[in-house]
Design an enzyme around this catalytic site. Structure first.
Site, PDB file in Angstrom:
ATOM      1  N   ILE A 216     -35.778  -7.990  10.180  1.00  0.00           N
ATOM      2  CA  ILE A 216     -36.367  -8.816  11.233  1.00  0.00           C
ATOM      3  C   ILE A 216     -37.151  -7.946  12.224  1.00  0.00           C
ATOM      4  O   ILE A 216     -38.237  -8.324  12.670  1.00  0.00           O
ATOM      5  CB  ILE A 216     -35.247  -9.619  11.946  1.00  0.00           C
ATOM      6  CG1 ILE A 216     -34.635 -10.643  10.958  1.00  0.00           C
ATOM      7  CG2 ILE A 216     -35.782 -10.328  13.179  1.00  0.00           C
ATOM      8  CD1 ILE A 216     -33.422 -11.397  11.476  1.00  0.00           C
ATOM      9  N   VAL A 259     -29.726   3.589  19.714  1.00  0.00           N
ATOM     10  CA  VAL A 259     -29.674   2.809  20.966  1.00  0.00           C
ATOM     11  C   VAL A 259     -28.345   2.980  21.703  1.00  0.00           C
ATOM     12  O   VAL A 259     -28.240   2.657  22.884  1.00  0.00           O
ATOM     13  CB  VAL A 259     -29.953   1.297  20.745  1.00  0.00           C
ATOM     14  CG1 VAL A 259     -31.385   1.066  20.288  1.00  0.00           C
ATOM     15  CG2 VAL A 259     -28.943   0.648  19.803  1.00  0.00           C
ATOM     16  N   LYS A 292     -14.675  -8.437   9.274  1.00  0.00           N
ATOM     17  CA  LYS A 292     -13.266  -8.486   8.810  1.00  0.00           C
ATOM     18  C   LYS A 292     -12.602  -9.608   9.608  1.00  0.00           C
ATOM     19  O   LYS A 292     -13.004  -9.877  10.750  1.00  0.00           O
ATOM     20  CB  LYS A 292     -12.528  -7.184   9.184  1.00  0.00           C
ATOM     21  CG  LYS A 292     -12.705  -6.038   8.226  1.00  0.00           C
ATOM     22  CD  LYS A 292     -11.547  -5.963   7.221  1.00  0.00           C
ATOM     23  CE  LYS A 292     -11.695  -4.712   6.387  1.00  0.00           C
ATOM     24  NZ  LYS A 292     -11.779  -4.975   4.978  1.00  0.00           N
ATOM     25  N   LEU A 294     -10.025 -11.099  12.096  1.00  0.00           N
ATOM     26  CA  LEU A 294      -9.573 -10.428  13.325  1.00  0.00           C
ATOM     27  C   LEU A 294      -8.263  -9.680  13.089  1.00  0.00           C
ATOM     28  O   LEU A 294      -8.059  -8.577  13.616  1.00  0.00           O
ATOM     29  CB  LEU A 294      -9.413 -11.451  14.464  1.00  0.00           C
ATOM     30  CG  LEU A 294      -8.963 -10.876  15.805  1.00  0.00           C
ATOM     31  CD1 LEU A 294      -9.950  -9.829  16.324  1.00  0.00           C
ATOM     32  CD2 LEU A 294      -8.790 -11.978  16.840  1.00  0.00           C
ATOM     33  N   ASN A 296      -7.391  -8.031  10.692  1.00  0.00           N
ATOM     34  CA  ASN A 296      -7.635  -6.739  10.025  1.00  0.00           C
ATOM     35  C   ASN A 296      -8.694  -5.889  10.733  1.00  0.00           C
ATOM     36  O   ASN A 296      -9.153  -4.896  10.182  1.00  0.00           O
ATOM     37  CB  ASN A 296      -8.088  -6.973   8.581  1.00  0.00           C
ATOM     38  CG  ASN A 296      -7.077  -7.808   7.814  1.00  0.00           C
ATOM     39  OD1 ASN A 296      -5.875  -7.676   8.039  1.00  0.00           O
ATOM     40  ND2 ASN A 296      -7.547  -8.691   6.966  1.00  0.00           N
ATOM     41  N   ASN A 342     -17.910 -17.459  13.712  1.00  0.00           N
ATOM     42  CA  ASN A 342     -17.944 -17.322  12.258  1.00  0.00           C
ATOM     43  C   ASN A 342     -16.697 -16.597  11.786  1.00  0.00           C
ATOM     44  O   ASN A 342     -16.292 -15.600  12.383  1.00  0.00           O
ATOM     45  CB  ASN A 342     -19.191 -16.527  11.849  1.00  0.00           C
ATOM     46  CG  ASN A 342     -19.681 -16.924  10.480  1.00  0.00           C
ATOM     47  OD1 ASN A 342     -19.202 -17.893   9.890  1.00  0.00           O
ATOM     48  ND2 ASN A 342     -20.616 -16.174   9.963  1.00  0.00           N
ATOM     49  N   TYR A 348     -18.693  -9.493  15.972  1.00  0.00           N
ATOM     50  CA  TYR A 348     -20.125  -9.825  15.983  1.00  0.00           C
ATOM     51  C   TYR A 348     -20.394 -11.020  16.911  1.00  0.00           C
ATOM     52  O   TYR A 348     -21.313 -10.999  17.728  1.00  0.00           O
ATOM     53  CB  TYR A 348     -20.558 -10.133  14.547  1.00  0.00           C
ATOM     54  CG  TYR A 348     -22.030 -10.385  14.355  1.00  0.00           C
ATOM     55  CD1 TYR A 348     -22.948  -9.340  14.432  1.00  0.00           C
ATOM     56  CD2 TYR A 348     -22.508 -11.664  14.064  1.00  0.00           C
ATOM     57  CE1 TYR A 348     -24.307  -9.571  14.233  1.00  0.00           C
ATOM     58  CE2 TYR A 348     -23.856 -11.896  13.861  1.00  0.00           C
ATOM     59  CZ  TYR A 348     -24.755 -10.846  13.945  1.00  0.00           C
ATOM     60  OH  TYR A 348     -26.102 -11.082  13.745  1.00  0.00           O
ATOM     61  N   LYS A 352     -22.768 -11.216  20.211  1.00  0.00           N
ATOM     62  CA  LYS A 352     -23.935 -12.094  20.282  1.00  0.00           C
ATOM     63  C   LYS A 352     -23.777 -13.186  21.353  1.00  0.00           C
ATOM     64  O   LYS A 352     -24.756 -13.581  21.988  1.00  0.00           O
ATOM     65  CB  LYS A 352     -24.211 -12.709  18.903  1.00  0.00           C
ATOM     66  CG  LYS A 352     -24.606 -11.670  17.847  1.00  0.00           C
ATOM     67  CD  LYS A 352     -25.864 -10.910  18.242  1.00  0.00           C
ATOM     68  CE  LYS A 352     -26.385 -10.031  17.117  1.00  0.00           C
ATOM     69  NZ  LYS A 352     -27.605  -9.294  17.510  1.00  0.00           N
TER      70      LYS A 352
HETATM   71  N1  LIG Z   1     -30.493 -11.653   9.002  1.00  0.00           N
HETATM   72  C1  LIG Z   1     -29.969 -12.722   9.614  1.00  0.00           C
HETATM   73  O1  LIG Z   1     -29.767 -13.775   9.008  1.00  0.00           O
HETATM   74  C2  LIG Z   1     -29.618 -12.640  11.089  1.00  0.00           C
HETATM   75  C3  LIG Z   1     -29.061 -13.781  11.667  1.00  0.00           C
HETATM   76  C4  LIG Z   1     -28.750 -13.761  13.008  1.00  0.00           C
HETATM   77  C5  LIG Z   1     -29.012 -12.627  13.766  1.00  0.00           C
HETATM   78  N2  LIG Z   1     -29.542 -11.532  13.198  1.00  0.00           N
HETATM   79  C6  LIG Z   1     -29.804 -10.367  14.078  1.00  0.00           C
HETATM   80  O2  LIG Z   1     -31.133  -9.931  13.921  1.00  0.00           O
HETATM   81  C7  LIG Z   1     -31.214  -8.527  14.166  1.00  0.00           C
HETATM   82  C8  LIG Z   1     -31.894  -7.837  12.994  1.00  0.00           C
HETATM   83  O3  LIG Z   1     -31.143  -8.111  11.827  1.00  0.00           O
HETATM   84  P1  LIG Z   1     -31.612  -7.749  10.348  1.00  0.00           P
HETATM   85  O4  LIG Z   1     -31.119  -8.810   9.454  1.00  0.00           O
HETATM   86  O5  LIG Z   1     -33.057  -7.426  10.347  1.00  0.00           O
HETATM   87  O6  LIG Z   1     -30.721  -6.447  10.089  1.00  0.00           O
HETATM   88  P2  LIG Z   1     -31.052  -5.097   9.328  1.00  0.00           P
HETATM   89  O7  LIG Z   1     -29.745  -4.435   9.091  1.00  0.00           O
HETATM   90  O8  LIG Z   1     -31.949  -5.355   8.148  1.00  0.00           O
HETATM   91  O9  LIG Z   1     -31.899  -4.239  10.396  1.00  0.00           O
HETATM   92  C9  LIG Z   1     -31.320  -3.750  11.589  1.00  0.00           C
HETATM   93  C10 LIG Z   1     -32.096  -2.523  12.050  1.00  0.00           C
HETATM   94  O10 LIG Z   1     -31.441  -2.037  13.235  1.00  0.00           O
HETATM   95  C11 LIG Z   1     -31.318  -0.638  13.116  1.00  0.00           C
HETATM   96  N3  LIG Z   1     -30.172  -0.138  13.881  1.00  0.00           N
HETATM   97  C12 LIG Z   1     -28.852  -0.346  13.626  1.00  0.00           C
HETATM   98  N4  LIG Z   1     -28.113   0.348  14.506  1.00  0.00           N
HETATM   99  C13 LIG Z   1     -28.969   0.981  15.335  1.00  0.00           C
HETATM  100  C14 LIG Z   1     -28.791   1.876  16.425  1.00  0.00           C
HETATM  101  N5  LIG Z   1     -27.578   2.231  16.838  1.00  0.00           N
HETATM  102  N6  LIG Z   1     -29.884   2.355  17.051  1.00  0.00           N
HETATM  103  C15 LIG Z   1     -31.144   2.024  16.627  1.00  0.00           C
HETATM  104  N7  LIG Z   1     -31.360   1.185  15.589  1.00  0.00           N
HETATM  105  C16 LIG Z   1     -30.285   0.681  14.948  1.00  0.00           C
HETATM  106  C17 LIG Z   1     -31.102  -0.403  11.607  1.00  0.00           C
HETATM  107  O11 LIG Z   1     -31.369   0.948  11.250  1.00  0.00           O
HETATM  108  C18 LIG Z   1     -32.075  -1.399  11.007  1.00  0.00           C
HETATM  109  O12 LIG Z   1     -33.364  -0.845  10.849  1.00  0.00           O
HETATM  110  C19 LIG Z   1     -29.796  -8.052  14.428  1.00  0.00           C
HETATM  111  O13 LIG Z   1     -29.557  -8.010  15.820  1.00  0.00           O
HETATM  112  C20 LIG Z   1     -28.959  -9.142  13.766  1.00  0.00           C
HETATM  113  O14 LIG Z   1     -27.684  -9.218  14.333  1.00  0.00           O
HETATM  114  C21 LIG Z   1     -29.849 -11.507  11.854  1.00  0.00           C
END
Ligand SMILES: NC(=O)c1ccc[n+]([C@@H]2O[C@H](COP(=O)([O-])OP(=O)(O)OC[C@H]3O[C@@H](n4cnc5c(N)ncnc54)[C@H](O)[C@@H]3O)[C@@H](O)[C@H]2O)c1
Length: 444
Positions: A216, A259, A292, A294, A296, A342, A348, A352
Site C-alpha cells: 500500500i 520508524v 496470535k 491473546l 498466546n 479481529n 494489531y 489501529k
Molecule cells: N493489506 C491490507 O489488507 C491492510 C488492511 C488494513 C490496514 N493495512 C495497513 O496498511 C499499511 C500497509 O500495509 P501493507 O499491506 O502494504 O503491508 P506490507 O507489509 O506489504 O508493507 C509494509 C511496509 O512497511 C515497512 N515497515 C515495517 N516496519 C517498518 C519500520 N519499523 N520502519 C519503517 N518501515 C517499516 C515494511 O518494510 C513494508 O515496506 C499498514 O499500516 C497495514 O497495517 C493493510
C-alpha cells in the site's frame, strides 16, 4: 496457483453457476485515470427546501459535470441536499429523489447525501431526521448494483464550501472502493484552495510516506506523485533496494530509517528540509502484524506491533508536527481491525484503534490547528497485497466477499483516499477516519 473466486465467477461456467446459485458476482469498479472526466454521465443535484448546498454544488461542478435537475433523467450520480430537514417526515424528499433515480442509475453509479451534523440539531425531531440519513445511505449502499457506492457528508452550518472536495471525491473514480462512509466537514483549518489543475491537486507539495518500499505504501507514493507531489519514501534499511526503486521511478528521494528509532522523526525532518526545503504531507503507513490469540501473545509480540504501528507515530509527530509546512496534511493508516476487532489480532487492533483515537485528538491540538494542518485516517478493509495473499483460503475468500462490492480492494483505492485527504481544497475535513472497505460487513 491459488483459486480466485472473483475470476471464476466472471468466467463463462462460473458466471452461469453463480447466477443459478445466487452467488455474489463482483462488478468492475470505475477507477480514476488521469484525464478522466469526474463521472461518465449527468449528475442529478436536488434537495429539500431551499437546498442551499445543492445550489452551491451546481455552481461549483457545472464546469466539469452535466447537471440534471429532474429525477426522470437517466443519470450516473445523485447528490441530495438534506441540510434543511426539520423532522423525519422530511425524509420523504430523499426517498422521492433517490428511489426513482436508482432505477436509471448506470453501472458504478454514485449516491451522495448531504446533511447537517446531528449534534448541532435544534430539536430532538431534527436530530432523529439527521441521523436517519446515515441509516438510509448505508442501506442504499447495500442495494446498489454494478459497483455503485453511496456516501454521506455532514457539513456544519457556515462551512458549506468544504463540501465541494468530498463530493468531487465521491463522484469520481478515486473513491471506487469507498462506500457507506460518513465524512464530517467543519470550518476549514486554513483557507480552502481549489486546485488549478484537477488532475494535479498536489502540485508543488512534498509528501513523506513511511513503509513506501512495497504494498500500500508504494501505491500511496505512486498516486501522490501522479497527482503532483514530490515523494520522500521512507522504509527500513532491509528494504533499501525496493525503496530506492520506488523513489527513483517517481523522481523522489529515499530515506532508510526504522520508524521505531528514537530519532526517526528528526531524521525525516532533516532529510526533507535538506533535500526538498520542507514538507507538506505526512502519511504514516508503515505497519506490521504479529498475529496470535491473546492467550498466546507474549510481551515481545505485543510490544513490536504497538511500537511500529502506534508509538512510533506519536514519537515521530513530536518532530514532524512543529516542522510541517502551514496548511499541511497528516494522514494515518488505521485498519478495519481497529474498528471491528479481529480474532488473533488484539495487538494489531489495539494499535489501529489507537491510531483512530490519536487522529481525532491530534486534529484538535491547538498547535496543529494554529498551523492549519488537517489530521485524518483511513481504515482499509480487505486489500489485495502480499500480506492478504498469505491469508488461508477460506478466510481470504470470506474477506474478499463480505462487502457490498463483493471483492477485495486494491492498494490504489487506499492511496486515492489518502490523496483526497491531502488536498488543500479539503481543509474542512479533519479528525475523520474514512474506511476503504467496499462497505465491509464487519464492524459496519
Ligand atoms: N493489506 C491490507 O489488507 C491492510 C488492511 C488494513 C490496514 N493495512 C495497513 O496498511 C499499511 C500497509 O500495509 P501493507 O499491506 O502494504 O503491508 P506490507 O507489509 O506489504 O508493507 C509494509 C511496509 O512497511 C515497512 N515497515 C515495517 N516496519 C517498518 C519500520 N519499523 N520502519 C519503517 N518501515 C517499516 C515494511 O518494510 C513494508 O515496506 C499498514 O499500516 C497495514 O497495517 C493493510
Amino acid at each position: 496457483m491459488a483459486f480466485d473466486y472473483g475470476k471464476f465467477v466472471s468466467s463463462g461456467v462460473g458466471k452461469q453457476l453463480a447466477t443459478a446459485l445466487g452467488l455474489p458476482r463482483p462488478s468492475r469498479l470505475r477507477r480514476h485515470e488521469p484525464g478522466d472526466p469526474l463521472i461518465g454521465g449527468a449528475v442529478l443535484v436536488a434537495g429539500h427546501g431551499d437546498a442551499p448546498v445543492a445550489e452551491l454544488l451546481t455552481g461549483a461542478l457545472s464546469a466539469d459535470v452535466q447537471i440534471a435537475t429532474s429525477p426522470s433523467t437517466s443519470v450516473s450520480g445523485v447528490v441530495v441536499d438534506m441540510t434543511q430537514i426539520e423532522t423525519p417526515a422530511d425524509l420523504e424528499t430523499l426517498r422521492g429523489i433517490v428511489g426513482p433515480a436508482l432505477k436509471t442509475l448506470g453501472a458504478t453509479g454514485r449516491v451522495i447525501v448531504i446533511g447537517r451534523p446531528v449534534e448541532d440539531a435544534s430539536s430532538v425531531a431534527q436530530s432523529a431526521a439527521r441521523r436517519a440519513l446515515e441509516g438510509i445511505v448505508r442501506s442504499i449502499g447495500k442495494e446498489m448494483r454494478g459497483g455503485g457506492t453511496a456516501n454521506t457528508v455532514y457539513v456544519a452550518e457556515g462551512a458549506d464550501e468544504g463540501v465541494i472536495a468530498p463530493v468531487r471525491f465521491f463522484l469520481s473514480g478515486r473513491s471506487a472502493y469507498v462506500s457507506a462512509q460518513v465524512v464530517h466537514v467543519g470550518s476549514p483549518v486554513a483557507p480552502i484552495e481549489q486546485p488549478a489543475d484537477l488532475d494535479r491537486p498536489l502540485a508543488g507539495k512534498v509528501a513523506i510516506v513511511t513503509g513506501a518500499a512495497r504494498g500500500i505504501g508504494a501505491s500511496i507514493a505512486e498516486v501522490l506523485s501522479r497527482d503532483g507531489a514530490t515523494i520522500v519514501a521512507v522504509d527500513i534499511p532491509a528494504a533499501g533496494g525496493p525503496l530506492s526503486e520506488v523513489a527513483n521511478r517517481l523522481g523522489g528521494t529515499a530515506l532508510q530509517v526504522d520508524v521505531t528509532a528514537q530519532d526517526a522523526g528528526e531524521k525525516i525532518v532533516e532529510h526533507a528540509k535538506a533535500r526538498h526545503g520542507g514538507f507538506d504531507i505526512v502519511v504514516h503507513n508503515a505497519g506490521i502484524t504479529r498475529d496470535k490469540l491473546l492467550a498466546n501473545t507474549d510481551a515481545d509480540r505485543w510490544d513490536s506491533v504497538l511500537q511500529v504501528n502506534l508509538l512510533s507515530i506519536l514519537r515521530m509527530n513530536e518532530a514532524l508536527v512543529p516542522a510541517i509546512n502551514d496548511g499541511g496534511h497528516i494522514v494515518n493508516v488505521a485498519s478495519i481491525a481497529g474498528i471491528a476487532g479481529n480474532r488473533g489480532q488484539t495487538n494489531y487492533a489495539a494499535s489501529k484503534a489507537g491510531v483512530i483515537g490519536m487522529t481525532r485528538a491530534l486534529a484538535t491540538d491547538p498547535q496543529v490547528i494554529a498551523k492549519g494542518v488537517t489530521v485524518n485516517a483511513v481504515a482499509p478493509g480487505f486489500i489485495e497485497t502480499e500480506m492478504t495473499a498469505k491469508v488461508p483460503f477460506a478466510t481470504r475468500e470470506a474477506g474478499r466477499l463480505m462487502n457490498s462490492l463483493s471483492q477485495g480492494g486494491k492498494p490504489v483505492d487506499v492511496a486515492e483516499t489518502i490523496g483526497f485527504l491531502a488536498w488543500d481544497s479539503n481543509r474542512g475535513v479533519t479528525g475523520n477516519t474514512v474506511r476503504v472497505c467496499g462497505q465491509m460487513l464487519l464492524g459496519a
